[in-house]
Design a protein around this motif. Sequence first.
Motif, PDB file in Angstrom:
ATOM      1  N   ALA A 269      -8.185  -4.577  -9.791  1.00 31.78           N
ATOM      2  CA  ALA A 269      -8.715  -3.365 -10.432  1.00 31.78           C
ATOM      3  C   ALA A 269      -9.031  -2.289  -9.398  1.00 31.78           C
ATOM      4  O   ALA A 269      -8.765  -1.105  -9.618  1.00 31.78           O
ATOM      5  N   ALA A 270      -9.578  -2.699  -8.240  1.00 31.81           N
ATOM      6  CA  ALA A 270      -9.908  -1.727  -7.189  1.00 31.81           C
ATOM      7  C   ALA A 270      -8.647  -1.064  -6.650  1.00 31.81           C
ATOM      8  O   ALA A 270      -8.614   0.166  -6.476  1.00 31.81           O
ATOM      9  N   PHE A 271      -7.602  -1.849  -6.390  1.00 35.19           N
ATOM     10  CA  PHE A 271      -6.360  -1.261  -5.882  1.00 35.19           C
ATOM     11  C   PHE A 271      -5.634  -0.454  -6.964  1.00 35.19           C
ATOM     12  O   PHE A 271      -5.032   0.572  -6.664  1.00 35.19           O
ATOM     13  N   GLU A 272      -5.697  -0.893  -8.209  1.00 36.76           N
ATOM     14  CA  GLU A 272      -5.107  -0.098  -9.296  1.00 36.76           C
ATOM     15  C   GLU A 272      -5.777   1.269  -9.372  1.00 36.76           C
ATOM     16  O   GLU A 272      -5.111   2.279  -9.575  1.00 36.76           O
ATOM     17  N   ALA A 273      -7.102   1.307  -9.182  1.00 33.90           N
ATOM     18  CA  ALA A 273      -7.830   2.580  -9.194  1.00 33.90           C
ATOM     19  C   ALA A 273      -7.412   3.459  -8.021  1.00 33.90           C
ATOM     20  O   ALA A 273      -7.223   4.673  -8.179  1.00 33.90           O
ATOM     21  N   VAL A 274      -7.248   2.864  -6.851  1.00 30.52           N
ATOM     22  CA  VAL A 274      -6.787   3.630  -5.684  1.00 30.52           C
ATOM     23  C   VAL A 274      -5.409   4.212  -5.966  1.00 30.52           C
ATOM     24  O   VAL A 274      -5.165   5.404  -5.740  1.00 30.52           O
ATOM     25  N   PHE A 275      -4.485   3.389  -6.463  1.00 29.17           N
ATOM     26  CA  PHE A 275      -3.124   3.851  -6.731  1.00 29.17           C
ATOM     27  C   PHE A 275      -3.105   4.905  -7.833  1.00 29.17           C
ATOM     28  O   PHE A 275      -2.330   5.864  -7.765  1.00 29.17           O
TER      29      PHE A 275
ATOM     30  N   LEU B  47       0.837  -1.211   0.000  1.00 24.41           N
ATOM     31  CA  LEU B  47       0.000   0.000   0.000  1.00 24.41           C
ATOM     32  C   LEU B  47       0.866   1.254   0.000  1.00 24.41           C
ATOM     33  O   LEU B  47       0.622   2.194  -0.758  1.00 24.41           O
ATOM     34  N   GLN B  48       1.884   1.258   0.859  1.00 19.80           N
ATOM     35  CA  GLN B  48       2.728   2.439   1.041  1.00 19.80           C
ATOM     36  C   GLN B  48       3.624   2.705  -0.165  1.00 19.80           C
ATOM     37  O   GLN B  48       4.101   3.827  -0.343  1.00 19.80           O
ATOM     38  N   SER B  49       3.846   1.696  -1.007  1.00 21.45           N
ATOM     39  CA  SER B  49       4.687   1.885  -2.191  1.00 21.45           C
ATOM     40  C   SER B  49       3.896   1.782  -3.492  1.00 21.45           C
ATOM     41  O   SER B  49       4.486   1.865  -4.571  1.00 21.45           O
ATOM     42  N   ALA B  50       2.574   1.624  -3.395  1.00 15.84           N
ATOM     43  CA  ALA B  50       1.700   1.491  -4.569  1.00 15.84           C
ATOM     44  C   ALA B  50       2.202   0.381  -5.500  1.00 15.84           C
ATOM     45  O   ALA B  50       2.200   0.515  -6.710  1.00 15.84           O
ATOM     46  N   ASP B  51       2.602  -0.743  -4.917  1.00 11.87           N
ATOM     47  CA  ASP B  51       3.143  -1.876  -5.667  1.00 11.87           C
ATOM     48  C   ASP B  51       2.045  -2.927  -5.857  1.00 11.87           C
ATOM     49  O   ASP B  51       1.801  -3.753  -4.975  1.00 11.87           O
TER      50      ASP B  51
ATOM     51  N   HIS C 230      -5.496   7.037  -8.507  1.00 14.20           N
ATOM     52  CA  HIS C 230      -6.101   8.269  -7.984  1.00 14.20           C
ATOM     53  C   HIS C 230      -5.253   8.914  -6.897  1.00 14.20           C
ATOM     54  O   HIS C 230      -5.052  10.123  -6.885  1.00 14.20           O
ATOM     55  N   SER C 231      -4.741   8.099  -5.970  1.00 12.82           N
ATOM     56  CA  SER C 231      -4.067   8.635  -4.787  1.00 12.82           C
ATOM     57  C   SER C 231      -2.567   8.369  -4.749  1.00 12.82           C
ATOM     58  O   SER C 231      -1.875   8.931  -3.912  1.00 12.82           O
ATOM     59  N   GLY C 232      -2.084   7.477  -5.595  1.00 12.42           N
ATOM     60  CA  GLY C 232      -0.686   7.059  -5.474  1.00 12.42           C
ATOM     61  C   GLY C 232      -0.544   6.147  -4.280  1.00 12.42           C
ATOM     62  O   GLY C 232      -1.485   5.457  -3.893  1.00 12.42           O
ATOM     63  N   ALA C 233       0.631   6.143  -3.698  1.00 13.13           N
ATOM     64  CA  ALA C 233       0.876   5.319  -2.520  1.00 13.13           C
ATOM     65  C   ALA C 233      -0.054   5.746  -1.388  1.00 13.13           C
ATOM     66  O   ALA C 233      -0.385   6.924  -1.246  1.00 13.13           O
ATOM     67  N   VAL C 234      -0.490   4.772  -0.599  1.00  9.59           N
ATOM     68  CA  VAL C 234      -1.391   5.034   0.523  1.00  9.59           C
ATOM     69  C   VAL C 234      -0.582   4.915   1.807  1.00  9.59           C
ATOM     70  O   VAL C 234      -0.062   3.852   2.127  1.00  9.59           O
ATOM     71  N   SER C 235      -0.477   6.001   2.527  1.00 15.03           N
ATOM     72  CA  SER C 235       0.291   6.013   3.766  1.00 15.03           C
ATOM     73  C   SER C 235      -0.579   5.495   4.901  1.00 15.03           C
ATOM     74  O   SER C 235      -1.108   6.254   5.708  1.00 15.03           O
ATOM     75  N   ALA C 236      -0.770   4.171   4.938  1.00 12.13           N
ATOM     76  CA  ALA C 236      -1.557   3.520   5.989  1.00 12.13           C
ATOM     77  C   ALA C 236      -0.621   2.676   6.834  1.00 12.13           C
ATOM     78  O   ALA C 236       0.096   1.829   6.318  1.00 12.13           O
ATOM     79  N   ARG C 237      -0.631   2.936   8.125  1.00 12.15           N
ATOM     80  CA  ARG C 237       0.228   2.195   9.049  1.00 12.15           C
ATOM     81  C   ARG C 237      -0.648   1.474  10.070  1.00 12.15           C
ATOM     82  O   ARG C 237      -1.499   2.087  10.710  1.00 12.15           O
TER      83      ARG C 237
END
Length: 150
Positions: free
Chosen positions: A62-68, A26-30, A70-77
């Motif tokens: 597809a859902a995570f590709e759309a998140v990445f 999530l944090q690296s949009a990988d 739109h938002s790029g990496a997600v800083s979720a800890r």
Amino acid sequence: MKKAAHQHAVLGGSPDEIEAAFYEALQSADIERMMACWANEDEIACIHPGGPRVIGAGAIRAAFEAVFAHSGAVSARPESIRRVDSLTSAVHHVLERVEVLTPDGLVHAFVLATNVYQKTPEGWRMVVHHASPGSQDEHHEIDPTPQVLH
């Protein structure tokens, strides 16, 4: 029925290691590392905060590709992880601290997530990620256990 194996295996043999790889992805949009965390089962499911239930590896990708996108990496800890583990399954209740850039600057949001893992022939893999918006206050759970000071 099982899907074809993911091309990029996640190293690690425990639910904790798969969870760490999930949040690192999530944090690296990988997207490849993200999908390697998931089981190769048709009925895997993901629910993003306020979103619909997404079923299957293709739809989850597809859902995570759309998140990445739109938002790029997600800083979720992950914080305050509570675990219910057995020999072949594990359920982790997680408080996610998410950094969100707003016009007023960086703010922290909280997401309550349940991550479910199963032991598969490929090792431990995620089968469900269900996230819901958390509250902004400091009390993110109700624990009926009496607190005794000694």
